[in-house]
Structures are given as C-alpha cells and as structure tokens.
Design a protein around this motif. Structure first.
Motif, short mmCIF file in Angstrom:
data_model
loop_
_atom_site.label_atom_id
_atom_site.label_comp_id
_atom_site.label_asym_id
_atom_site.label_seq_id
_atom_site.Cartn_x
_atom_site.Cartn_y
_atom_site.Cartn_z
N ALA A 522 -4.01 -31.08 -25.72
CA ALA A 522 -2.80 -30.42 -25.22
C ALA A 522 -2.93 -30.21 -23.72
CB ALA A 522 -2.60 -29.09 -25.93
N PHE A 523 -1.81 -30.26 -23.02
CA PHE A 523 -1.83 -30.19 -21.56
C PHE A 523 -0.79 -29.17 -21.09
CE2 PHE A 523 -2.80 -34.45 -23.06
CZ PHE A 523 -4.03 -34.69 -22.48
N GLN A 524 -1.23 -28.32 -20.20
CA GLN A 524 -0.33 -27.37 -19.53
C GLN A 524 -0.32 -27.71 -18.05
OE1 GLN A 524 -2.74 -23.95 -21.02
NE2 GLN A 524 -0.72 -23.02 -21.39
N SER A 525 0.80 -27.57 -17.41
CA SER A 525 0.86 -27.85 -15.97
C SER A 525 1.82 -26.90 -15.29
CB SER A 525 1.30 -29.29 -15.71
OG SER A 525 2.62 -29.50 -16.15
N THR A 526 1.58 -26.69 -14.01
CA THR A 526 2.49 -25.91 -13.18
C THR A 526 2.81 -26.74 -11.94
OG1 THR A 526 0.68 -24.85 -11.95
CG2 THR A 526 1.43 -23.77 -13.98
N ALA A 532 -4.10 -27.83 -17.02
CA ALA A 532 -5.14 -27.41 -17.95
C ALA A 532 -5.13 -28.36 -19.13
CB ALA A 532 -4.91 -25.97 -18.41
N MET A 533 -6.28 -28.93 -19.41
CA MET A 533 -6.44 -29.87 -20.50
C MET A 533 -7.22 -29.18 -21.61
SD MET A 533 -7.90 -33.78 -20.21
CE MET A 533 -8.79 -33.23 -18.76
N ARG A 534 -6.62 -29.08 -22.78
CA ARG A 534 -7.22 -28.38 -23.91
C ARG A 534 -7.63 -29.40 -24.96
NH1 ARG A 534 -5.96 -25.35 -28.59
NH2 ARG A 534 -6.77 -23.21 -28.58
N ARG A 535 -8.93 -29.53 -25.24
CA ARG A 535 -9.45 -30.52 -26.18
C ARG A 535 -10.06 -29.79 -27.38
NH1 ARG A 535 -10.94 -35.32 -23.68
NH2 ARG A 535 -11.27 -36.03 -25.83
#
Length: 608
Positions: A522-526, A532-535
């Motif tokens: 999952a990836f979060q970005s601003t 932020a890369m969530r593995r």
C-alpha cells in the motif's frame, strides 16, 4: 520448412547451411583456398558437409560466383565484421554448472553492465574479476548489454550485425561461456541483451543473402526486419534459433529484448509469442527458469500477458515510467518525455498502478496513451533509477551522481530497491560513480562516422546545454571516459556502497518484503513530497517513508497503538555520511516522526 543455419562442427567434419533464396549458386570457401559447392533445397537453403573443414578454420560464402560474404549465422568473427567467419566447436567448452537451479524473475536483484566499460580490461575476464564485488553487494543477476559482433572494439552493442557471433574483442565464444559458468558457480544468473528489431549499419550484409528486411514498415534505425512479409518464415526461424542458442548452448538464464515495440509483426501468431513458447519448452526440459524481459515504451500489457488472454507471454518488461517519474521528481527536469512527469502524484501512481499513463491523455505525446497493468503482478516489472539509455542518451552521459545531492542519491536507491518491483542497478551507481557513460562507436566508414556524429548532436537536442559540446562518439577518449573508475574506497563511495548493501539485505531478508502481491503493498503520498510504502506479509510489517522535498516533513504512523516499530534504516544517519537526525530507535504505533529532507526511513514492526 525451416532449418538451422550456420557452420556446425561435429565428429571431425563441418556441415554448412545458409539461407539465400534468390541466389543461383552458393559456395563455401575455406581458409581462402578450398571451395565447395553447396546444394539448394526448395525453401532457399543451401547446404554441404565438408569433412576437411575443422574448428578454427576460416570461411566465406561465395554468392553467385562473385560476392564473398561472412556467414550471417557466424559464431565467430576474429577479424571483425568484414573478415571471414570462423568454425567453432560449440561442444569443446567443459561446463561446471550442472547443479545450477536458476533464479526466477521475481527473486532477481539485477545489475546492468557493459562489458567494454565495466573494467579497464574491457572484456569478459574483467567482469569475472568483479563477481566477488557483486556477490558481496547482494546482486544475484547480471544483465549484459549486447555482445553480438559489432564493428571495431568500442560500441554499446546495438550496432551488432552478426547476432550469433560473440564480440571478438570481449573474448569470443569461450570467454562468454566462462563468464556464465563462473556466475552460476557463484549463484549469479545471467541475462543477455539481444536486438531483434534492427541491425547495425556497418558490416550488415544480410540483404546479399535474402529478404531479411521488409519495405512494409520502418523503424528509427531504418527498414524493419521481416517478421511477417514474404519469406518471413525463414527470418523468424533465424532469430528463434539465435535465442535458443543463447539459452541452451551458452546456458544464459534470460534475454532482455531490445525495443520490442519495433518488432513489426502483424501476423496471426506474433514472433514474441512463438519465442515465449519456445523458451517455456526449453525451461521445462532443462528444469531451470528462463526469463524473457521486453523493453517497450507502449504501456501495453499485451506483451507480458499470457496467450490465454491474447498476450505474447513475455516474463516481464522494463518500466521506464517509474524511472521518468523518479528522475523528474529528483532533478526537476521537464524537457522531452520528462514533461509528462514531475509531480508527486506521478511517482505515487508509478508505485501503485505501474503504468502512469494507463489510458489517460499524455501532454508530451498529445494523445491518450497506454492501458492498465493492474492485473499483472509487480514481479513482472523491472525498475531502476538509472540505466544505459537514461544515462547514455543524455548529451554528456552524466549520471545521477552529477545531477543531484548525495542525500538524493541514497533516496533514489531506496525508492526502487525497497519497491515491490524487480530492481536493477546500473553499473557503478552502488558506489556513486562520477564518471559518465557516453555514446561511443568505432566505425571504419568515414561517412558513417560523420553521420553518427551529426545524429548524436541532433537526436537529444533537448538535453543540450549552452557552452557544452557533444562528446565525439568515435573518439577513444569518449570510451575511456566512460570506463568505471572503481574508486570504491573513497569515503563517500564506501558509505554509499554500505548503504546499498543494507538496502539489498532488507529487501532479501526482511519477512515483510517477501510478498510482492499487489494486495500486500500500500502507498500513501502527499503533494508536499512524502511517499510511504507499506509492505506486509502475514504478521510482518515494514514501512518505508521517503521525503522528496527540500525540507523536513512530519509523518504520523497511524497504526495500532499496541504496535511498536524499530528503525531499521535512516539515510540521514552519520553511518551513511548523512546530516544526522533526531530519530529515536523505537516508536509506538501512533507516533509522529520528523523525516529529513531528501531522505528515507525504514521501520519494522515488532509483534505485540
């Protein structure tokens, strides 16, 4: 009826077979003395068995009693592209890799290299001398730029004109086999770059033999190879035989297929599908994974999708858009194709959806472009922050080390080595090599040399800068300037090398990194610069927080408050010559972190 072509030495005699459908007479001339007449069949093949022709002998084919040409399927050109071909005994090399099990593409840590500039030896032996370095780094696959015979001794390899012949200045047939053998003994796979979309200009005598090219289509390099016009059966067989030779006779683990979008085939059964099926059959027979990686700029999943859904079945592809989105974000460059990138949402989409332009409008192309890759796993895509094209096709061949800060170099490395995609390093980047990789040739035709010089100045005009002159491709100095320095003991080089080793160790050893399914990432970005890369993998969680901005940014974990996290890596730490940070060693699940500018922080969850 298609037949294998070339000179096949076995049991103290040589069988010659050449395809020349328009010739009235074909002879083979051995050692410039002994002439033997070849016999034709109805499909344009000419053949003869010659007991007195031995391994090491030189030969030409004589066409219609007047034109002497090297063998289009020559295995060796000891005197260059215009000289005679040489008979090779393919069975003479004694292999030592019988226990080799291969490496599937999903597990590859790739490293692209150019044999001529990788070391000062400029050959396969030089590559062998650095395998310990690559093994210690954590690389398990090398991708070698093309080694098919090209004019002279200096070339990227994409001007090859004898697809079956191993470049004589690199070490020839046995030199390549020795390299592959050594790699396998060290647990390193070998992928070879091959060119099936065009042939180089100098020494290209294929038209003297038959209709290897077609007028139906054109490519950036001239006429297209004939994959679907009259006589195309024999041309297709020629290149399929070539691929089979590399994968079988040379024990190569995979092929990187140059610019597959320029393989013009509109027949019912695409050449690439036939190649994929052949590789699958060989893989099952040899009981090792064989990988076919296409280079394509079409954002079309058809190339890597299975035949069952109408695809061509390639194992995977280079994904240039990840590079473009990353490069534009790091450098701020907006020229040429970089004009389609440069915003954080482009890079975020490259992580999440793979194709940035997946059926949306491309301002650079001025049209709607691409389709979706969401049904293709991450493990089908090779990503990188640099490669031979993206460095060498700049006017000065400047690497990222000359374009961005030392901190941004570390961020670039983490951005793809920690991604769920298949990572590929470019030679020298692991120690922040500062020497360029420029375009070089060693042609013998003065007119061709001048044309290359002019073309080089014009082709990438958008990279040109005032006050700089394009390096002369023909100059030996350009080649020397592009040879790696191997200055790995300098303070910054050593720290960078240690940083790469740490990244690769996290990638290969951390449990959360072992699942590469789209549902486990999952990836979060601003828009202000954070990704932020969530593995995840079962109960294991790893979070990589990357700050692409020029100022510190806060990141809130927003995880279960019962969770605790350990800092596995901080690129700002003094260990990697960073500016230092105030991060703690452990954090709770709802804590806030301050992430330094141009840095990456990697957190590992401790099970509550």
């Amino acid at each position: 009826m298609e037949k294998p072509v070339g000179a096949f030495y076995q049991n103290n005699k040589t069988k010659f077979n050449v395809w020349a459908p328009h010739c009235k007479q074909v002879n083979v001339i051995i050692n410039d003395q002994h002439k033997v007449k070849l016999t034709p069949d109805q499909f344009g093949y000419w053949e003869a068995e010659v007991p007195e022709a031995k391994a090491g002998d030189l030969y030409f084919f004589e066409l219609d009693g007047k034109t002497k040409r090297p063998d289009p399927a020559s295995l060796s050109q000891p005197e260059g592209v215009h000289g005679p071909s040489q008979i090779v005994n393919q069975e003479s090399y004694k292999w030592s890799d019988s226990t080799w099990k291969g490496i599937p593409m999903s597990e590859m840590i790739m490293y692209e290299l150019h044999v001529g500039t990788f070391t000062s030896e400029h050959n396969f032996e030089g590559v062998i001398s650095k395998l310990d370095h690559l093994k210690e780094l954590g690389v398990n696959t090398i991708e070698i730029m093309p080694v098919a015979q090209f004019p002279g001794s200096r070339n990227w390899g994409y001007d090859g004109v004898y697809p079956f012949a191993v470049q004589n200045s690199y070490g020839g047939v046995d030199g390549l086999k020795k390299l592959v053998d050594h790699c396998h003994q060290m647990g390193i796979a070998v992928v070879l770059d091959v060119v099936y979309n065009h042939m180089g200009p100098e020494g290209n005598y294929l038209n003297d033999f038959g209709p290897y090219f077609t007028d139906k289509y054109s490519t950036p390099w001239g006429k297209a190879l004939n994959f679907d016009d009259a006589y195309s059966d024999q041309v297709r067989a020629y290149f399929l035989q070539n691929a089979l030779m590399w994968l079988d006779d040379f024990h190569i683990d995979g092929l990187r297929l140059d610019a597959v979008h320029a393989i013009k085939d509109f027949g019912a059964r695409h050449f690439l599908l036939e190649l994929s099926e052949m590789a699958t059959e060989l893989s099952e027979r040899r009981k090792v994974p064989l990988t076919l990686i296409g280079e394509s700029d079409l954002n079309d999943n058809r190339y890597i999708s299975s035949a069952e859904v109408g695809g061509y079945g390639l194992s995977g592809q280079w994904i240039d858009e990840f590079h473009h989105a990353l490069h534009a974000q790091l450098t701020g460059e907006k020229d040429g194709y970089y004009s389609d990138f440069g915003e954080m949402h482009h890079l975020a989409k490259a992580y999440d959806k793979t194709y940035v332009y997946d059926g949306i409008y491309s301002p650079h192309r001025k049209k709607t472009f691409g389709n979706s890759a969401e049904n293709n796993p991450f493990s089908q895509f090779v990503v990188f922050s640099q490669n031979h094209d993206q460095v060498g096709n700049r006017m000065m061949g400047d690497r990222l080390s000359q374009l961005v800060s030392y901190e941004a170099l570390k961020l670039a490395a983490a951005s793809y080595l920690l991604s769920p995609y298949v990572p590929m390093l470019y030679m020298g980047e692991e120690y922040a090599e500062e020497k360029p990789f420029q375009y070089f040739v060693s042609h013998t035709d003065p007119d061709l040399v001048e044309a290359v010089r002019k073309g080089r100045s014009q082709e990438f005009a958008y990279f040109q800068k005032e006050g700089l002159e394009t390096p002369d491709p023909q100059s030996e100095q350009t080649f020397d300037d592009s040879t790696l320095s191997w200055n790995v003991k300098a303070e910054k080089s050593e720290a960078m090398l240690n940083f790469y080793k740490k990244l690769i160790n996290i990638r290969t050893q951390h449990s959360a990194m072992q699942s590469k399914d789209r549902g486990h990432c999952a990836f979060q970005s601003t828009e202000d610069g954070l990704i932020a890369m969530r593995r995840t993998n079962h109960d294991h969680l790893l979070i990589a927080i990357m700050n692409f901005s020029s100022s510190s940014l806060d990141y809130s974990l927003s995880e279960n408050p019962a969770y605790s996290f350990e800092v596995l890596l901080d690129s700002s730490s003094s260990e990697y010559l960073g500016p230092n940070s105030n991060l703690q060693t452990k954090y709770a699940g709802e804590d806030k972190l301050s992430i330094n500018s141009e840095s990456v922080v990697v957190l590992s969850m401790n099970t509550p």
